[in-house]
Structures are given as C-alpha cells and as structure tokens.
Design a protein around this motif. Sequence first.
Motif, PDB file in Angstrom:
ATOM      1  N   VAL A 257      18.937 -17.185  33.440  1.00  0.00           N
ATOM      2  CA  VAL A 257      17.511 -17.451  33.594  1.00  0.00           C
ATOM      3  C   VAL A 257      16.841 -16.169  34.072  1.00  0.00           C
ATOM      4  CG1 VAL A 257      15.779 -18.930  34.680  1.00  0.00           C
ATOM      5  CG2 VAL A 257      18.061 -19.829  34.193  1.00  0.00           C
ATOM      6  N   ALA A 258      15.713 -15.819  33.451  1.00  0.00           N
ATOM      7  CA  ALA A 258      14.997 -14.595  33.812  1.00  0.00           C
ATOM      8  C   ALA A 258      13.507 -14.807  33.621  1.00  0.00           C
ATOM      9  CB  ALA A 258      15.470 -13.409  32.974  1.00  0.00           C
ATOM     10  N   ALA A 259      12.733 -13.933  34.194  1.00  0.00           N
ATOM     11  CA  ALA A 259      11.292 -13.871  33.956  1.00  0.00           C
ATOM     12  C   ALA A 259      11.017 -12.684  33.043  1.00  0.00           C
ATOM     13  CB  ALA A 259      10.543 -13.717  35.280  1.00  0.00           C
ATOM     14  N   PRO A 260       9.892 -12.683  32.326  1.00  0.00           N
ATOM     15  CA  PRO A 260       9.604 -11.573  31.409  1.00  0.00           C
ATOM     16  C   PRO A 260       9.132 -10.318  32.145  1.00  0.00           C
ATOM     17  CG  PRO A 260       7.808 -13.138  31.354  1.00  0.00           C
ATOM     18  CD  PRO A 260       8.854 -13.729  32.254  1.00  0.00           C
ATOM     19  N   GLY A 284      23.031 -18.795  26.319  1.00  0.00           N
ATOM     20  CA  GLY A 284      21.841 -18.036  25.970  1.00  0.00           C
ATOM     21  C   GLY A 284      21.001 -17.695  27.178  1.00  0.00           C
ATOM     22  N   LEU A 285      19.812 -17.183  26.888  1.00  0.00           N
ATOM     23  CA  LEU A 285      18.864 -16.741  27.915  1.00  0.00           C
ATOM     24  C   LEU A 285      17.656 -17.660  27.915  1.00  0.00           C
ATOM     25  CD1 LEU A 285      17.728 -14.442  29.893  1.00  0.00           C
ATOM     26  CD2 LEU A 285      16.633 -13.529  27.834  1.00  0.00           C
ATOM     27  N   VAL A 286      17.265 -18.109  29.110  1.00  0.00           N
ATOM     28  CA  VAL A 286      16.017 -18.851  29.288  1.00  0.00           C
ATOM     29  C   VAL A 286      15.007 -17.883  29.886  1.00  0.00           C
ATOM     30  CG1 VAL A 286      14.854 -20.716  30.519  1.00  0.00           C
ATOM     31  CG2 VAL A 286      17.150 -21.072  29.572  1.00  0.00           C
ATOM     32  N   LEU A 287      13.963 -17.584  29.119  1.00  0.00           N
ATOM     33  CA  LEU A 287      12.919 -16.668  29.576  1.00  0.00           C
ATOM     34  C   LEU A 287      11.780 -17.505  30.119  1.00  0.00           C
ATOM     35  CD1 LEU A 287      12.499 -13.629  29.731  1.00  0.00           C
ATOM     36  CD2 LEU A 287      11.289 -13.744  27.554  1.00  0.00           C
ATOM     37  N   THR A 421       8.982  -5.740  27.088  1.00  0.00           N
ATOM     38  CA  THR A 421      10.143  -5.912  27.961  1.00  0.00           C
ATOM     39  C   THR A 421      11.171  -6.838  27.324  1.00  0.00           C
ATOM     40  OG1 THR A 421       8.694  -5.637  29.876  1.00  0.00           O
ATOM     41  CG2 THR A 421      10.860  -6.552  30.284  1.00  0.00           C
ATOM     42  N   ARG A 422      10.697  -7.943  26.758  1.00  0.00           N
ATOM     43  CA  ARG A 422      11.599  -8.878  26.100  1.00  0.00           C
ATOM     44  C   ARG A 422      12.269  -8.244  24.881  1.00  0.00           C
ATOM     45  NH1 ARG A 422       8.648 -12.422  22.384  1.00  0.00           N
ATOM     46  NH2 ARG A 422       9.050 -10.532  21.178  1.00  0.00           N
ATOM     47  N   VAL A 434      17.754 -17.015  22.664  1.00  0.00           N
ATOM     48  CA  VAL A 434      16.694 -16.989  23.678  1.00  0.00           C
ATOM     49  C   VAL A 434      15.778 -18.192  23.511  1.00  0.00           C
ATOM     50  CG1 VAL A 434      14.764 -15.673  24.650  1.00  0.00           C
ATOM     51  CG2 VAL A 434      16.754 -14.461  23.703  1.00  0.00           C
ATOM     52  N   ALA A 435      15.430 -18.820  24.622  1.00  0.00           N
ATOM     53  CA  ALA A 435      14.396 -19.853  24.665  1.00  0.00           C
ATOM     54  C   ALA A 435      13.297 -19.378  25.608  1.00  0.00           C
ATOM     55  CB  ALA A 435      14.959 -21.186  25.144  1.00  0.00           C
TER      56      ALA A 435
END
Length: 464
Positions: A257-260, A284-287, A421-422, A434-435
Amino acid sequence: MTLDPAAAPLEIDPLLDDRATRIIVCCGSGGVGKTTTAAALGVRAAERGRKVVVLTIDPARRLAQSMGIDSLDNTPRQVKGIEGPGELHAMMLDMKRTFDEIVEAHADGQRARAILENPFYQSLSAGFAGTQEYMAMEKLGQLRARDEWDLIVVDTPPSRSALDFLDAPKRLGSFLDGKFIRLLMAPAKMGGRAGMKFLNAGMSMMTGTLGKLLGGQFLRDVQTFVTAMDTMFGGFRTRADATYRLLQAPGTAFLVVAAPERDALREAAYFVERLAAEEMPLAGLVLNRVHGSGAARLSAERARAAAENLEEGRIVDQMAGKAHGRGSAAPDGFSPEAAEAHEAVEAAVHHSPDPTAPASPPSEPPPTSAPSDPSASSDPSDPSAVSTSGQTSVTSVEQLTAGLLRLHAERMQMLAREERTRDRFTALHPEVAVAEVAALPGDVHDLAGLRAIGDRLANGRATT
C-alpha cells in the motif's frame, strides 16, 4: 489521473473470491492507509461470502471506530452490519498479552509464574525492539492454526521499515542465539559445583563489569529469565520458521500500500524488491488517495492564463460600448469551463438577473431609490451611469473566478506530479499490478466509508 493502459490492473474481487487465498498481508510505510485498506478488504470479502478476521496492529484504534466496535483487543470480535452472506471479525494485537499466552501455553504453572513475574520479562514483553512484529507473526500463526476463518487480513505494524514484520523472527532468533544469552545460560547448563566454578572463575569479571553498567539486580533478573525461558527458546524459533513458511505459501497474498508521493513509492519499490528476494507472493500495489478532477480538460497553464486575464481586465472589457452583450460567445480557444466563467462575469457586468432565480411579476415595477451620490446621473441610458453595487459585483465575481482558476491550476499541477511519480514506479516495476483508489472527500469512520473504499479498490482505476 488514470493508469497507463499498458499497466496491469490489480483485480481485487477475484483475489477475495478465490477460496485458495487464505491470508492477505497489507504492508507499506506509515500513513499510507494500510489500516483502512485492510478493513475495506475485510468488509468486501465478508459481504461476498467469506468468513474473515482482520488483525490490526494500529495504535490509533481507527479500525474499531470505523467498524462500530467500542474497542478491539486480543480476541476477535464480530462486526455487525455486514450486508452479505459472510462474517467479519476484527481484533487488535495486544503484544504483551500474546507473549503471556505463549508462556502460559509452553511452560508449566510454576515456571510460567516465574517468567511472568520477572522484571526483565515484563520489560521485554512490553517494548523490546521487534517484539511487536514478532508477536504479530505469532498471532497470525495462531489464527491460521485454528482454521476458524477462511480469510485472514493482516494490517502490518507501523514501523520505520514495514518489512520489520518479516525480519522480526530472524532478529529474535539472533537475540536468543546471541553470545550474551549463551553466556548468561552457561552456569545453569553446566550445573552443580562445576557450574559454580565456571561462574566464579570465568564469569566473575564479566558479571562484575555488567553489574556496574546495568545494575546487579537487573543482571540477576536477566539470568533468571534466561534460565526459565531456556526450554522455550527452541519453540519460539520453530513457530517463527513455520509462520515464515506460511507467508511464502501459495495461499498468501501481499499487497503493498502506498500513496502517490515520491517517498511512499520509493519505499513501495523497496518492499516489492524485498518481497521478491524473500520469495513472498506479491499480489500487487494499492495506490491510495489518488486525486482527480472533473475539469481535467482545462490545463494548469490555461487556467493560470485565464486567471491573469481576469485580474488584469483583459477578458471582460468594461468600457462603454465595448462590452459583450449577454449571451455573447466566449473568445475562441476557451474551454467549456473558461467559457462558463466568461459568461458569469459578463452577466455580472451587465447586471443580468440570475437565470435560475424566479422572475418578478410584470405588474410590479422594480423598486426605486434615490442615488446616494446627488451628482450621479438618473438617466439609465447614460453609459457612464454604473452603480457602485454593480461595480462591486463585477469585481467580486472576477476575483472569485480568478481564485478558482488558480486553485484549479494548482490541482492540475498536483495531478501531473502524482502521475509522474506513479509512472516512475510502473516503469521500474512493470510486472506489478496496480489498483488506484480515488481520494475520498473526508475521513472513513464507518462501514459505509469502508464499502466506498472497497468499491474503489475493486474498480482499480481512479477516474477523472
């Protein structure tokens, strides 16, 4: 902001619906929404038919509040209000209580009491570095062994390195196998007079020095603790290894889990690489908290230029005989949003009534009043007769419109920064699905908010 079509989308619902998926671990740096993501996944999975328990290690207790539970503790509690065939339970890790349960389960009554009452153990179980992460692993192993839930969602501890969750068993094993511990255990293992001779001849200097540095009572507490725990050390390592293998098993899925934001995605890239090195299954990655705009066609540059034109009076010419009539077309090249702003300003300049306001009855003439300035012209056809209130209205509308345009320009700049950034992350790790989760206007504080997050997770792409 939307994902590049070439980027692989993260399919959340198939992951939750797959009965082979037994554990989902949400990891990431602090403050990126791991707890909310874990809770939203739990709600969505339960409402799609799974029997779920969410384990959180979040000290802010937001999970309990959002699920309508007064408090969470070391015992799973069922969440009411789930709209579906499944069940949702939630719990918060009690680090010390989990450690106490291990001692009580693996030591006889007398030895367990000696350990639980030992001052060094009390300090270790309450705050030793890595204890929280290790106990999270321990609790996960306990939950999985009970086989009461078909899906366990884990919110990993907030720490400087989110993968401390993985490192904790190795760190605790290193501590238990370390030279300091072996030295403290040596007298008890040798036993009898041989042990006393060893202690007197070989350890008197070491214990004397440590006694001065740490305090004699503290050193005795440590030695007593190590002696009492000796038979349990192997069990700690065995269970830690078993849980580690469980995390590598096909039924486990890691979600980063990350922030943009640059720092969060840099940390996410590190997590992805580390999980791959440890052979952990990454889903995967949750943005999280991705921003969007309903007026993305109006670029930051054009919005800023329009604001400058308004502030400098170039869009609306207020000189007599040059102003556009009401309903005149906006200048060529204007976007629909700028054209609407143009029309609003023109309406204010010419004192046009609000088209949405009810019309006055034709039989009632408009109220009249004497002009405040005796020298002002009373001839309405005189182009120089501009009321003070009308001028104020023009100014306020222009200023408001210019301010909104500048706010829009700032938002579009933020969207462009998030997208760059993404894109750097996806270019570095194109294999990671990615979601994107669109930012909500407020905080999540109930089940309805968690459902909204779940819907965004399942949608997988932030809409503009």
